[in-house]
Design an enzyme around this catalytic site. Structure first.
Site, PDB file in Angstrom:
ATOM      1  N   SER A   1       0.800  -1.221   0.000  1.00  0.00           N
ATOM      2  CA  SER A   1       0.000   0.000   0.000  1.00  0.00           C
ATOM      3  C   SER A   1       0.835   1.276   0.000  1.00  0.00           C
ATOM      4  CB  SER A   1      -0.938  -0.001   1.200  1.00  0.00           C
ATOM      5  OG  SER A   1      -0.194  -0.091   2.393  1.00  0.00           O
TER       6      SER A   1
ATOM      7  N   HIS B   1      -5.506  -3.949  -1.552  1.00  0.00           N
ATOM      8  CA  HIS B   1      -5.256  -2.887  -2.545  1.00  0.00           C
ATOM      9  C   HIS B   1      -5.214  -3.452  -3.956  1.00  0.00           C
ATOM     10  CE1 HIS B   1      -4.539   0.643   0.045  1.00  0.00           C
ATOM     11  NE2 HIS B   1      -4.136  -0.255   0.929  1.00  0.00           N
TER      12      HIS B   1
ATOM     13  N   LYS C   1     -12.397  -0.603   0.134  1.00  0.00           N
ATOM     14  CA  LYS C   1     -11.588   0.162  -0.828  1.00  0.00           C
ATOM     15  C   LYS C   1     -12.297   0.119  -2.192  1.00  0.00           C
ATOM     16  CE  LYS C   1      -7.197  -0.216   1.630  1.00  0.00           C
ATOM     17  NZ  LYS C   1      -7.740  -0.514   2.949  1.00  0.00           N
TER      18      LYS C   1
END
Lengths: 83, 415
Positions: free
Chosen positions: B190, B218, B249
């Site tokens: 990340s 991610h 996310k």
């Protein structure tokens, strides 16, 4: 003593430093300085035990003792002398 | 009451120490939906400022998608607001199991278990099935939640240099005598935006009889040709033993996470993972929204393709301008500044130009590795990126860092 310092510093550089520009001294803070993460102390401990044929008890192989090359050398010297 | 002046002083001094170190985090209040264009109140009490958001995890631009919002409304109407229970008492609805099955199908695993967050998944998973006879060998740059999970497990811990396969192999040899071995990595890192070499890691794990754990928070939804994650990118679908990921996310951005992988491990989590057993079930409204996200991205790569194009445009623009970037091919593009104060000043100047991007420095990233982390979204249009690029170049010129190497920047501003 000087020999231990050299060998251990070399190992720490090889094992932990990612950045070739980084410099490391005998009294650089390893764990508190974010160079050696506490999880990988196990490798350092195993290296010392194998190299110097000693057994370092967990209550002595602490984050404080492993925080500089100098303090590691003191610990190793103590246990080598006990042999 | 034991909250005396003495106690208050102790904590106030601690807080002052954080401020003095320059790492005190101040929140910025967003008065709009999460999107490329947001309205921000910062500092507290100031008038609202329209800025382009360059630092959210809203990779697919689905956080405020109308169909997701509608599905959440429908879920609210049909399954209620809360369940007032953990999963195993009376907190499991049909839609919870439906979402678990959808994730399993999407990731190509054997089974899935939902957690209130991926932080919870990561803190719960290792303790659920590992003992002191086992070893966990983690990449040195894994996410903080994994580090906490490792701390909670009684198994032996070791690490390997970031993405260094030779070093990992030496650790697998060193710990060959352990009952269970798990190699632990992020899929996309990340802070750096690079990906773990999962093809090589799978081969090493097979050679040394170790399991492979990947946190794909991610990457789920957009990495790989159809957005399944880093295991798709490296062509190892079905070979990752444990995948954790988040719905906070790309996959809608609300909350929730999961452990997906070998069915025995998932079942061990269902029986023993403490964040699963002792915290509430995912809210029905969130589950309903995430189910819609999977509808939207199944068989449709439009958003992840746009994200990829945007990220390539952004990375090339910064690189051509002469910034030092971290290598990678993901929507996380760190602009390296090396010095903590420079990163803070740069971020503040960007904000003045209407660009919202945050500086990161030690202890979040290693010392002398301070940076502005930019994150690209499918919600960005080219005009957003062009404006942001213009601002970056203007401020880059101000600090005279364009075209400069790492050594030169450090020589000017220090480590």
């Amino acid at each position: 003593m000087e020999e231990y310092r050299k060998v251990i510093l070399e190992y720490v550089i090889e094992e932990y430093l990612e950045d070739e520009d980084e410099e490391l001294e005998y009294d650089s803070p390893l764990i508190s300085g974010g160079i050696v993460d506490s999880f990988s102390m196990v490798s350092l401990k195993r290296f010392l035990e194998t190299k110097y044929k000693i057994n370092l008890p967990d209550d002595r192989a602490t984050e404080e003792t492993f925080d500089t090359v100098n303090s590691i050398v003191e610990l190793v010297t103590e246990f080598v002398n006990k042999k | 009451m034991g909250y005396s002046d003495k106690v208050r002083n102790v904590l106030q001094n601690e807080l002052q120490g954080i401020e003095d170190a320059g790492i005190f985090k101040k929140e910025r209040f967003i008065h709009s939906l999460q999107a490329a264009d947001i309205e921000v109140e910062f500092p507290l009490g100031s008038s609202l400022k329209k800025v382009i958001n360059m630092c959210s995890n809203n990779y697919l631009g689905l956080s405020s998608h109308q169909e997701v919002i509608k599905a959440a409304h429908d879920g609210l109407n049909h399954r209620g607001y809360g369940m007032s229970s953990v999963r195993f008492i009376c907190g499991t609805q049909d839609i919870h199991r439906e979402l678990e099955n959808r994730v399993t199908e999407f990731l190509g695993t054997e089974d899935t278990i939902l957690f209130p967050s991926c932080m919870d998944a990561n803190t719960g998973v290792f303790e659920a099935f590992m003992t002191k006879e086992d070893v966990m060998i983690s990449d040195r740059l894994v996410h903080a939640s994994i580090i906490d999970g490792i701390r909670l497990s009684p198994a032996l811990r070791d690490t390997f240099k970031h993405s260094n396969m030779k070093h990992l192999e030496s650790k697998l040899q060193l710990h060959a005598d352990r009952r269970l071995k798990v190699v632990i990595t992020d899929g996309v890192f990340s802070m750096d935006g690079d990906t773990a070499k999962l093809d090589e890691m799978v081969a090493l794990c097979e050679k040394y009889d170790a399991m492979l754990f990947v946190d794909d928070s991610h990457s789920s939804g957009f990495i790989g040709k159809t957005g399944r994650g880093t295991h798709e990118k490296y062509n190892v679908i079905g070979k990752i033993d444990i995948i954790t990921t988040t719905f906070g996310k790309a996959l809608g951005g609300a909350s929730g996470g999961c452990v997906s992988g070998r069915k025995e491990i998932v079942e061990m989590c269902r029986q023993k993972a403490r964040p699963y057993l002792f915290s509430n079930t995912m809210a029905p409204v969130v589950v309903s929204g995430v189910l819609k996200v999977f509808d939207l991205i199944r068989g449709n790569t439009e958003r992840r393709d746009k994200l990829e194009e945007n990220a390539n445009f952004w990375r090339k623009g910064l690189s051509d301008a002469g910034f030092v970037l971290k290598d990678g091919d993901t929507p996380i593009v760190p602009v390296m500044l090396f010095n903590a104060k420079l990163a803070q000043d740069f971020s503040r100047d960007l904000y003045d130009e209407g660009i919202y991007a945050i500086g990161f420095f030690f202890p979040v990233v290693p010392k002398a590795q301070a940076r502005i982390r930019t994150q690209i979204s499918a919600g960005h249009e080219i005009h957003h990126l062009e404006k942001a690029l213009k601002a970056f170049i203007k401020i880059g010129k101000k600090y005279n860092i364009l075209g400069k190497t790492k050594k030169e920047i450090i020589a000017m501003y220090g480590r």
